[in-house]
Each structure stands twice: as C-alpha cells, then as structure tokens.
Design an enzyme around this catalytic site. Structure first.
Site, PDB file in Angstrom:
ATOM      1  N   ASP A 103       0.653  -1.348  -0.032  1.00  0.00           N
ATOM      2  CA  ASP A 103      -0.031   0.074  -0.120  1.00  0.00           C
ATOM      3  C   ASP A 103       0.972   1.036  -0.115  1.00  0.00           C
ATOM      4  O   ASP A 103       2.105   1.173   0.177  1.00  0.00           O
ATOM      5  CB  ASP A 103      -0.870  -0.109   1.073  1.00  0.00           C
ATOM      6  CG  ASP A 103      -1.773   1.107   1.464  1.00  0.00           C
ATOM      7  OD1 ASP A 103      -2.257   1.587   0.392  1.00  0.00           O
ATOM      8  OD2 ASP A 103      -1.936   1.725   2.469  1.00  0.00           O
ATOM      9  N   LYS A 104       0.364   2.450  -0.346  1.00  0.00           N
ATOM     10  CA  LYS A 104       1.216   3.511  -0.336  1.00  0.00           C
ATOM     11  C   LYS A 104       0.747   4.512   1.110  1.00  0.00           C
ATOM     12  O   LYS A 104       1.711   4.813   1.700  1.00  0.00           O
ATOM     13  CB  LYS A 104       0.705   4.501  -1.443  1.00  0.00           C
ATOM     14  CG  LYS A 104       1.729   5.885  -1.569  1.00  0.00           C
ATOM     15  CD  LYS A 104       1.086   6.678  -2.547  1.00  0.00           C
ATOM     16  CE  LYS A 104      -0.296   7.565  -2.309  1.00  0.00           C
ATOM     17  NZ  LYS A 104      -0.132   8.255  -1.328  1.00  0.00           N
ATOM     18  N   GLY A 139      -5.303   3.388  -3.509  1.00  0.00           N
ATOM     19  CA  GLY A 139      -6.392   3.872  -3.782  1.00  0.00           C
ATOM     20  C   GLY A 139      -6.205   5.355  -4.209  1.00  0.00           C
ATOM     21  O   GLY A 139      -7.289   5.987  -4.664  1.00  0.00           O
ATOM     22  N   ASN A 176      -8.599  -0.964   4.337  1.00  0.00           N
ATOM     23  CA  ASN A 176      -8.534  -1.630   3.124  1.00  0.00           C
ATOM     24  C   ASN A 176      -7.522  -2.499   2.398  1.00  0.00           C
ATOM     25  O   ASN A 176      -7.555  -3.014   1.466  1.00  0.00           O
ATOM     26  CB  ASN A 176      -8.714  -0.343   2.065  1.00  0.00           C
ATOM     27  CG  ASN A 176      -7.091   0.505   2.613  1.00  0.00           C
ATOM     28  OD1 ASN A 176      -6.793   0.658   3.584  1.00  0.00           O
ATOM     29  ND2 ASN A 176      -6.670   1.139   1.440  1.00  0.00           N
TER      30      ASN A 176
END
Length: 1257
Positions: free
Chosen positions: A438-439, A773, A902
């Site tokens: 993820d970022k 996202g 998420n």
C-alpha cells in the site's frame, strides 16, 4: 454515562451555528450530489430488502428485521470450534496421521513397545501445537476485544445519550460521534455541528486517500442538531442489502408526513473512517458488524502453511514409502524363513510352536506375515520424525521471540517494535520474491511538506535531490567540479544541469552512506514548522522583495493564500502569532503554511470574504480583504480549482491552480513567458517524486464577469443530468487567457528509510508492486520518490480511452484494454535485450477490466515482465484479487504490507501479510502475520531474520531426517541380521529418549541460534537472500543427499559394530557380546555420530550449542547409569550394563570411537570438496571473514567483493544513481563533442591552421 446538554454547550452551539454555510462556497455537485430518484418499487425486492427503523432498535431484536450485532471478530477459533478445527489442522500433517494409526495399534498385541511409549509422544506433540495455536488466537481475541470495547454515545431515550461499547450498537440506534473519532458502523448522517449539515470524513482506512471527503445530510434532518430533539425522532430507511461496494448506496428515507427522500453515498459514513474538522455528527446505524461495507471487504483469517512445511509433507511421503518398503521386506523375509521346509519350524530350540499367539503362527505364514508387516510399521516408525513437528513449533516460537526482542526492530518514535503475530511463517520471510505494498501510511507518513517552487522561471528550494548529489559525488571523483551546460548551444537556462561541488570529506562520507538525507532532517528540526521543509534565502525573510518582478511574486503568494477551501485555527498550544489550518486536502494546508512563512497569512474567513495579512512592495505588512465571488471546486475530471475575488480597489481576479497540462492549455498568448523554464522545473520535481501544481491568474473586467455570472447562475439552476456538463462548459469560458505565475512542489513525505529499504530489497532480488487507492498522478510521484520509477524507464499507462469509456460497453472496453496490453507486451519482447527497464501504471477502471477471466492472463503476462508495477484507484477487493492472481500465476512467494482496513484482504490473501501498526487503527495489524511500526523495518526482517530463519529451518529438517534414518535403519539391519526374528535391538526406553532428550536440544539450538553470517554482513550482501528464493537449501537434490548420508551412516555404524564384535570376545573373560551389548554399543555410536554431525553443520557456535551437544552425549551415559541401577524387573537386560559390562571393556570405547570417525568421514570429505571447489556465496564470505585476516572489513578486497555481489536492479536508489551517472556522462560527452566541433569549425581555428607561407605577398 448519561449526558444532559448544559448551558455552556448551548452557548458553544450558537457560536458554532454562527459560522458560514459551507454549501454556499461550492458550485459543483461533487459536494452537493444530485439526488437520483430511487424507485419505491425496487425496495422489498431481492437486493433491496433491508428495512431500518431509526431510533427504534427494539424492532431489530426479532425477525424478520433482526440483523447481525456490531461485534467483529478476526480470530480463527472460538470456544466451540477450537477443538475440532485445531485437531483438523494438526492431522492435516501426514506424520501425525501415521502416528495416530500407530497409537491405535499400540494397544494391541502387535506392538513391540508399550502403549505409553507410543501414545505419550503423539499427545505431547499435538498438545504443544494446539497450545501454540490457542495462544496466538488469544492475542487476536484481545485485539478484537479492544476494538469492540471502544466507546460511542448512543441515544437511550428521552433525549439522553449514554456511553456504550461498539459491540452493543444495533441497527437503528442513533449515535453521536465526536471529532477525530472513528464511526462504529455504517451510519446515515442526520446532522452535524455545521448549520447546513456538512461534515468532513477521512477515509484513509478504506481507500488510502489522505484528502478529506465532504458528507452532507438531507435538509429534512438538519433540525436534529441537539441531543434533546431526538426524543421525538422517528424515521424508516429502506435500502440495499449489505454489499462490499464502498462507493455506492441506494436507499430511501421515509420521514415526516409519509414523505420519501432519496439517499446517496454522500449521506453514508462508513465504519472505520474518521470524523475530521467537525465537532460532532449524529447518525443512525444502517449496517452493523459483518454487514458493514469495510468488513464485507475483508476475508476470514486463512490458515497459512509455509512452503517448507508443505514440502516437508512430501518428504514424509518418501520416508513413509521407505517405511512401507522395509516393512514389506521384513514381512516377506519372515514368511520365507518360517515357511521353509526343515528349517525354522523344525528347529526345536526356537520353540516356535510352543509360544504361538494371535500375532504369529508358523503354520499360517501368510497371516503371520501380514501381522508382521503391521508390527514392522510400528517398529520402524522412527523413520517418521514425529518430534520434528513439535521441535519446529518450539524453534519457530523461539525465533519469533528473537524477532520481537530485536532492538534494531524497535521504533523509538512510536515505542513499538516488530511483532511476529504468528510463528508459522518465519522461514517464509527468507523466500519472498514479490512484495505488494500500500502507499498511504505504509510508504508515506501522511504528512505533506512544501519543498520547492518555481516563480518567474526560477527554481527555489535549496539543494539538488539525493540522486543528483550521489551521482555528482561519484562523478567528481574523476572529473573537476564546476558548472556545465549539458544541452546544445541554443538551450535556455532552464536546460542547465549543475553538478554539485563536493569536498573530499563529503566524497568519503558518501562512500559510507551514498544517500545521506540528514541535511533535510536538520532543516526540519531547525525550522520546527510542520509541513514546511523549504530552505532558500532568496525567498525567506522578505528577501523576495529584491527580485526583478515583485508583482509576479506577490500574485504567486496570493494564489497560495486565497485559492483554497481552508479555514484558520488558532494554535492554542504555542500561543504564537502563527496559525494552523484545516482543509479538505493536506496539500491546501501545506500551501497555507507556506504562504504564511512567505509573509502572506490567511487569518480569517467569512461567508463572503477572505482576509489576508500580506507584505506589499514596500515591505510593510498590511491587512487586506478579498470579496469571495465564486469558488470553482477541484474535481478529478477538472483537475483544477479557481477562486474569483474582488480586491479592495474593486478589481476582479481569477486565481487558478491545477495540473500542468490543464493550466498550460488555458494560458493566454501573453501569459507563456515562463512556460519553457517552468516545464523543465516540473520535470525535475516529478523525477524527485514531488507532487506538482501550476499557478496562474487573470484580471477580469466587470462587464465580462457580470455576463459570465449570469450564465453560471442559469447553469446552476438546471435540474437534470446535463447540469454538470453545463457548469463545466460555463467555467471553461472564464478559466482562460491565464497568466502563468509558476509552480509548487510538495512532498508526500516518505517514512524514514523507505527508499533505502526498497533499494536493499531490490538488490535481494525482490520485485515490488504498489497498490494504492490514490489517483494516478499521486501514485506515480510516490513511485519516483521511493525509486520504484526512474526517468529512463519506459512506462506503459493502462487506462480506458475516452471513446471506450463514453460508449460504456463492456466489449468495447475489453477490446481497448486488450489492444493496449498486447501492444505493450510486444514492446517488452522486442526490446528485452536493452538495459532500459519497463514500468506498468494501471488505473482502477482499466484494472477492473484487465482482471476479468478472459484478460487476466494477458495482463499478468505483461505485468511480470515489468520491473515496476503501480496500480491506482484500487479497491480493497481488487487488492486481494491481484494478490491472489499474482500468487497463482507466478508461483512466487508473495508478501503484502499495508496499514488500513482497505489492506486487510490483500494481507490475508498473500503468503505473508504484514500490518503497519501506525496511526490508522489496528485492522491491518489484527489480520496480519507480522506487524511493524514502519516500512523500513522490512529490510532487516527479511534480509536478516528471513535469511536466518530459512537456513535454520532447512538445516534443522534435513538433520532431523538424517538422524531418524540413521536410528531407524539400524533396527531394520538387525532384523535382517537376525533372520527376521522380530526381536528389537534396543530397549523400549532407548527408543523414547532418543528424540525426546538425547538429540532434541542440539537441533533446537541449531534452529534458533545458527547464523551463516552476521546481521551486518547480511545487510552488506543482500544477494545472499536469493538462496531462499531459489530454494537451494531445501531442494530435492539436497533432501535426497541427506537421506543418502543417513543411509550410508547407518550402514557404517551397524556393519562396523557387528563385524568388529562378532569374531572376538567382548570382555577379558572371553564373554562374547549378546543382544544387550550389541544394542547399547550401536546406540552409543548413533548418539555420538548424530551429535557430532550437527557440530559439523553449525557455523556459528555459542556456549549454548556446546552445552547442548556435548551435554546430550553426557546425558546418555547418565541415563544408562541410572536406568541400569533400577531393579531387573524395571531395567530388564540393561541392569548394570554400563558399570559391569560395557563400561570396563576397552573394546566398547574403541569401537565407538572408530565407528564415529568413519561414519562422519564421507560428510567431512564432501564439505572439504564443496568449500574448496564449489563454494556458495556464504562460504566465500565466511572464508574472507574468518580466514585469518583481522582487518578484512576495511580491506579493498572486502569492498570490491561487496560491489561485485550487488545485483543489477531496475528499481531502487542504487539503480537510479547508476542511471543518472550514465545520463550525465552521456550529456558530458555530447557537450565535449559539441565544444570540439565548434572549435574545429570556428574561423579562429581555421586562421591558426592556415600555412603562414600562403599569406606572404
């Protein structure tokens, strides 16, 4: 506890209600969505059957309106399922199934041992494993308990709100959530602290986005803004059934006089998102517990088994086949010997017919043979290492303790450390080939910093980036340092490249840490300003007033101070004149802080005005009021934001900020003065991984504005789907003829050490995919910042074309994506011989099409050929799906790491899931296998602990197989030697203590403490990690080799022992060795041999290993002494065997010594040959480190070996520096050739080369 509204609360509320109506600031429906008409006929049908009685949760306690509670669990077991599920987990292991069968047979007359000696080890092994599983799941339960026990205010009746835990919230409950609190369930927004029902929500836990989302309640519920008013509130919601879509919600609200109001996602507050910049909201619980959308996006905690453990099952199959084979040989041999005429049955002294029982009857050889086969399965069962499983469980638990207590994995800032939440996957850490990360919150730390800006075509913001600094340092070792123009003679100043001058001391420092970023940290500490990491004396302290064009500077800073949606907040903690700001996006907050530092402080906002303290051209601070006429909000389609203001002189200005291509397209002919230089600066900023935005403005005539305002008002009054298009078209007419002011660059700040960690992981042969996202531009910027992207990479951008998207037909979209994939893949194949790497960037809509069944193979074929893959706008379900597909398609070990809810699906789907225990709740951590406070700890966790754990477990299993083969086959050889008599060579208690006491501790020390190289060397030589990726240490070649070593060793031990003792007397009195003597001598040889063998395997000795190895051998003699001291009724034939029989006999000690030396000789020879002629990487390093050269670490050979061991990578800081050096050298070469050619063709050169004699008269 009940709360009554006080007079103070009422005063605060009135003060709060005095604030502006936010809705009047916004013009586009991204903030006030058009309400679609939800047909009542849809509700009650499949998919739309949910009915919620607001403020009447009692009705939801009985069917048909009974819905799940708000309790959420991430555990694998509960009180009821623990026993059956954990037993199933244990007996999925082949060896445990076999020993269950053996334990059942041990209670029959077939067993050669007592039932206790067979049942007790099985119960012990299975019990320990189940206990470990239970403890780990108990920790998950405690974390669930922490979440479920959070408090929220719930309406209890009569306008009174009481504190209740999350888990008791029911559908229909009215709850009050205060600022910076998480929403306990999916809520329908009723009202907020703002008069028009607006609230700000942070959804980083759901979609990874840092910008705040605006939610707005219906006008019909605006009046319910105080606790006492909810006494009479009743309503009914008819909505869609629970689903996993985070961005859709279809429902109607029935309220008042049977009126129905349409609901949309703008009124839904999702569980695990956070309330920001809003004092409080009231809402009704719509979806609770497992019905909540975020929970629907998660998956059940899977039961993960490591690859080595799964492969170990196949090793057990091989051993089981060997067991069947020798049992079959024993059975057939027994039948043959007992059935031969005039042989065994006629030998009177054997008395075979006198002692027949149910398991042996010489007159029924076939039946006896089958029963002998069953007996042999039990007898030779020590080939199957039952204690291996429990030993591995103990070792993995201790390995996890070492990981948890590693001081280098402790983060002082947060006070947290890396935690192994399950120990089943320790060795998997040493075999990772792909990381999916993820970022937001994982690579970045959710903080924006103002770093650089370009004004009037001049770049401000301090030093060159770390890549240029490192490249310059290495180049300056060979060339003189001065400023070069690296472009052609017609280049502008924006094309120049400065090689940073470095002293020899700095160059030496760069060798130790080529990418030292300490100067940036010092700047932050010196300024002490969060969000402002800018250092350039030309702009600070009003020095910008001395520039060439002050008015452009002033307008640039005005854009910073006025073009936003933020509000000022006094900093009560510091009490200084500096203000804090709150806004929709962190970029806007950063711009406001920067404007304040440059002397333009936005300090007040009303419904129609904005107030700024600014510096005029005479360096005097003045307060100015700007009338806010219109605010054209930013959206993903517009990619820009504008404000139209009127200053105190009555002039109207439009200030605009947005993406570079959007602003450049709207520049007027007279506004492009700095466009070329600004474009070059933007390219440099983007390569540094900074987010960029371009500023422009225009002056508007009053008549033009009046005409436009009238058109805009008409467009706003339109009701229908064309409203958005009309508003966009009208805005286009005013956002034109702009004058370019410059650009800004902000840093979505990476966590400490992220870039260096990625560089090390890349050199270890690990590929990294970024799944976020966020929008594509943001993801690409972060890709450059953390060195997943390089300027020389050929990027493939996979996105739907406008034509395909406008048609909205699935087949057209699939054809579009397939054509892009095939074209990109063709490029990768045709250019794969070149050194330039490829990168793939995919947006969410394209990804959704690409992951369909008929396209996914094409997509993955392209993706695995790229050095870097970035997926944008990815939903939680897509993250999990990508992880699953990558794992299946590539067959590689995958690791997923994230920090929010998420990321839960991705974490659970990967072979190894890691949760970041940061600021975004504990959902990711609770679903993970390992947790860590920051991404940078992944480097040491994988390259050090992963490498160690893989080698330890591999060596441990191979050694276990070896020692059990050595021990078990000696029983078989004696069976052959005794003509399949069925007699047992060893005493029953010898069999029990062999694995339990005499060989258990050394193998545990091997699995816990073994190190082929130290942690520092692991980090210096990350290529060592590839041993795990290639499966070198636990491949079938090595497994078969160790099995062969065990077979050879057992043969040597038995043959030497038997044929040395057989032809001669054993003691001085002439006594020969009987079965007791032969058994104890053979057993002693086995104990010595297997313990000395492990001493040859170990490369890192500590005092613990010495105690365990030599102590185990000593404990055998102690056991034999104590066991022999027992009365004969207990010790049987072993009575005083050591002190009276074998101990005083020199032959005993000579035979043991000789047998041990000869048994270990083949492995010793193999080890010498391998290290001399076929050394592995760690063997070379060990020779260099321990080969007698004390100062080898400082030696040039050591440094050269480090450099040569570096893997050529396409991502990471090292690869970017190498690529930058090649680029600079190429540019330098071109420049030199240009200078030489220019000089050669110049008139001066020609005049000097003309023959002087030709010029004579």
């Amino acid at each position: 506890m009940a709360t009554q509204p006080s007079s103070n609360d009422q005063t605060k509320k009135k003060k709060k209600k005095g604030k502006m109506k936010w809705s009047n600031l916004y013009t586009f429906s991204c903030l006030r969505p058009s309400q679609p008409t939800n047909h009542p006929s849809d509700f009650g049908q499949p998919g739309f059957s949910r009915v919620v009685f607001c403020n009447d949760s009692v009705k939801h306690k009985t069917k048909p309106y009974k819905y799940p509670s708000n309790h959420v669990s991430t555990t694998k077991y509960n009180v009821i399922t623990f026993l059956p599920k954990s037993l199933f987990e244990q007996f999925r292991r082949v060896a445990n199934l076999y020993f269950l069968l053996v334990a059942v047979l041990s209670v029959t007359s077939l067993a050669p041992f007592t039932p206790l000696s067979m049942i007790a080890p099985l119960v012990f092994v299975v019990g320990i494993s189940m206990l470990k599983e239970g403890i780990e799941d108990w920790h998950r339960f405690l974390q669930d308990l922490e979440v479920n026990s959070r408090k929220v205010k719930v309406h209890a009746g009569n306008g009174i709100f009481v504190d209740r835990t999350w888990k008791v919230v029911q559908v229909g409950d009215v709850v009050k959530v205060n600022k910076n609190e998480y929403f306990p369930s999916d809520l329908l927004l009723l009202s907020s602290s703002y008069e028009d029902g607006v609230c700000y929500v942070e959804t980083m836990n759901l979609d990874g986005e840092t910008n705040l989302k605006i939610k707005r309640c219906l006008e019909c519920t605006l009046s319910f803004d105080q606790e006492t008013k909810f006494d009479k509130f009743k309503a009914t919601v008819r909505c869609e059934d629970p689903n996993s879509s985070l961005y859709t919600f279809v429902a109607n609200l029935e309220f008042g006089d049977d009126e129905s109001y349409s609901l949309s996602p703008s009124q839904i507050l999702l569980r695990d998102s956070k309330l920001r910049n809003t004092d409080y909201v009231y809402g009704v619980a719509i979806f609770t517990g497992k019905d909540a959308k975020v929970v629907r996006n998660s998956m059940k905690s899977p039961s993960k088994r490591s690859r080595i453990e799964r492969k170990m099952d196949h090793v057990i199959y091989v051993l089981f086949f060997m067991l069947l084979l020798i049992s079959l040989i024993t059975s057939i041999g027994s039948v043959e010997y007992t059935d031969q005429e005039h042989i065994a049955k006629e030998w009177w002294y054997l008395r075979l017919r006198d002692d027949t029982d149910g398991s042996f009857d010489p007159d029924k050889p076939l039946i006896s043979g089958f029963l002998q086969f069953l007996r042999a399965l039990i007898l030779y069962g020590y080939l199957i290492p039952i204690s291996l499983y429990v030993s591995i469980e103990v070792v993995k638990f201790l390995q996890a303790m070492l990981i948890n207590n590693d001081q280098h994995l402790f983060d002082e800032m947060s006070g947290k450390s890396v935690e192994a939440r399950t120990s089943n996957l320790n060795e998997e850490l040493g075999q990772v080939e792909m990381i999916l990360t993820d970022k937001t919150g994982t690579l970045t730390c959710n903080q924006m910093e103002f770093r650089k800006c370009s004004i009037e075509g001049i770049s401000y913001g301090g030093d060159a980036n770390e890549i240029v600094r490192a490249a310059s340092q290495r180049l300056n070792i060979d060339i003189e340092s001065y400023r070069f123009n690296l472009d052609d003679a017609n280049s502008t100043p924006g094309h120049s490249m400065e090689l940073v001058e470095m002293s020899s001391g700095q160059i030496k420092e760069s060798r130790n840490s080529i990418l030292d970023d300490e100067h940036a940290k010092k700047n932050i500490e010196a300024s002490g300003i969060k969000g402002f990491n800018f250092k350039d004396e030309r702009l600070m302290n009003k020095m910008w007033l001395h520039g060439s064009n002050v008015w452009d500077m002033i307008f640039f800073f005005r854009v910073l101070a006025l073009c936003h949606t933020g509000i000022p907040v006094e900093d009560e903690q510091t009490g200084s004149h500096k203000l804090k700001y709150e806004a929709e996006s962190p970029e806007e907050v950063t711009f406001l802080i920067a404007a304040q530092e440059f002397g333009f402080q936005f300090y007040k906002r009303t419904q129609s005005s904005m107030f700024v303290k600014e510096i005029d051209s005479s360096a005097v601070e003045v307060k100015r009021e700007y009338k806010l006429l219109n605010l054209l909000e930013f959206s993903s389609s517009r990619k820009r934001m504008s404000v139209i203001v009127r200053d105190e002189a009555g002039q109207i200005f439009l200030f605009c900020k947005g993406a570079d291509n959007i602003i450049f397209d709207r520049l007027g002919d007279g506004g492009r003065t700095y466009q070329h230089a600004t474009t070059m600066h933007l390219a440099n900023y983007a390569e540094d991984g900074l987010r960029t935005m371009v500023f422009g403005y225009r002056k508007i005539k009053d008549s033009e504005y009046e005409e436009w305002s009238s058109s805009f008002a008409k467009a706003k009054s339109i009701i229908g789907p064309e409203r958005e298009e009309m508003l966009e078209n009208v805005s286009e007419t005013i956002e034109k003829e702009l004058v370019l002011l410059g650009a800004v660059a902000v840093d979505d700040k990476l966590q400490d050490g992220v870039a260096e960690c990625i560089d090390k992981l890349a050199q270890a042969g690990i590929k990294i995919w970024l799944l976020t996202g966020d929008k594509k531009e943001t993801a690409v910027n972060i890709g450059f910042a953390c060195s997943l992207l390089r300027h020389d990479m050929q990027q493939f951008h996979l996105s739907l074309s406008r034509d395909a998207e406008s048609k909205n037909q699935l087949e057209a979209m699939k054809d579009d994506i397939l054509n892009q994939i095939e074209a990109s893949y063709h490029v990768t194949i045709s250019e794969q011989t070149k050194d330039d790497p490829f990168a793939l960037v995919v947006d969410g809509k394209a990804l959704e099409i690409a992951l369909r069944n008929d396209l996914r193979d094409h997509f993955l074929q392209l993706a695995v050929n790229c050095a870097s893959v970035i997926c944008c706008r990815v939903s939680p379900k897509q993250k999990a799906l990508i992880t699953r597909l990558v794992k299946r398609y590539t067959g590689k070990m995958t690791l997923a790491i994230g920090d929010g809810a998420n990321d839960v699906g991705m974490i659970q789907e990967a072979d190894i899931g890691i949760g970041i225990s940061g600021m975004e709740g504990m959902q990711a951590v609770m679903a993970s296998d390992f947790s860590m406070p920051q991404f940078r700890f992944l480097e040491r966790l994988l390259i050090v602990h992963g490498h160690w754990c893989y080698k330890r477990i591999s060596k441990m299993i191979l050694y276990f197989v070896y020692k059990n083969i050595v021990f078990g086959l000696t029983l078989f050889y004696y069976e052959l030697y005794s003509r399949f008599s069925g007699d047992v060579l060893y005493d029953g208690w010898y069999m029990v203590v062999f694995n339990l006491f005499l060989t258990s501790l050394p193998v545990i020390s091997l699995g816990v403490l073994e190190q082929d190289v130290s942690s520092d060397i692991c980090l210096q030589f990350p290529a060592l990690y590839q041993q795990g990726q290639k499966g070198i240490l636990f491949g079938w070649k090595r497994i078969i080799g160790w099995m062969g070593n065990g077979i050879l060793t057992s043969l040597v031990i038995f043959i030497l022992t038997v044929y040395i003792l057989s032809p001669s007397a054993f003691r001085q009195g002439g006594e020969v060795a009987d079965i007791a003597h032969l058994g104890v001598i053979t057993y002693t040889s086995v104990v010595w041999t297997v313990n000395c063998q492990i001493a040859l395997i170990i490369t890192h000795f500590t005092w613990i290993q010495h105690i365990f190895i030599w102590g185990s051998i000593l404990s055998w003699y102690i056991f034999l002494l104590l066991y022999g001291a027992l009365p004969p009724i207990y010790s049987n034939r072993e009575y005083k065997l050591l002190v009276e029989a074998v101990g005083p006999a020199p032959m005993y000690w000579i035979v043991v010594l000789l047998v041990v030396v000869i048994s270990l000789l083949p492995y010793f020879i193999y080890m010498v040959i391998q290290r001399s002629f076929f050394p592995m990487d760690d063997h070379v390093i060990q020779e260099m480190k321990y080969g007698g050269r004390k100062a080898v670490v400082d030696d040039e050979t050591w440094f050269r070996e480090k450099q040569s061991s570096r893997k050529a990578t396409h991502i990471g800081l090292s690869s970017r520096v190498d690529a930058k050096i090649l680029y600079l050298k190429d540019q330098l070469h071109k420049k030199r050739m240009f200078i030489i050619n220019s000089f050669t063709n110049s008139p001066i050169r020609r005049s000097l080369t003309v023959n002087p004699l030709e010029n004579r008269d």
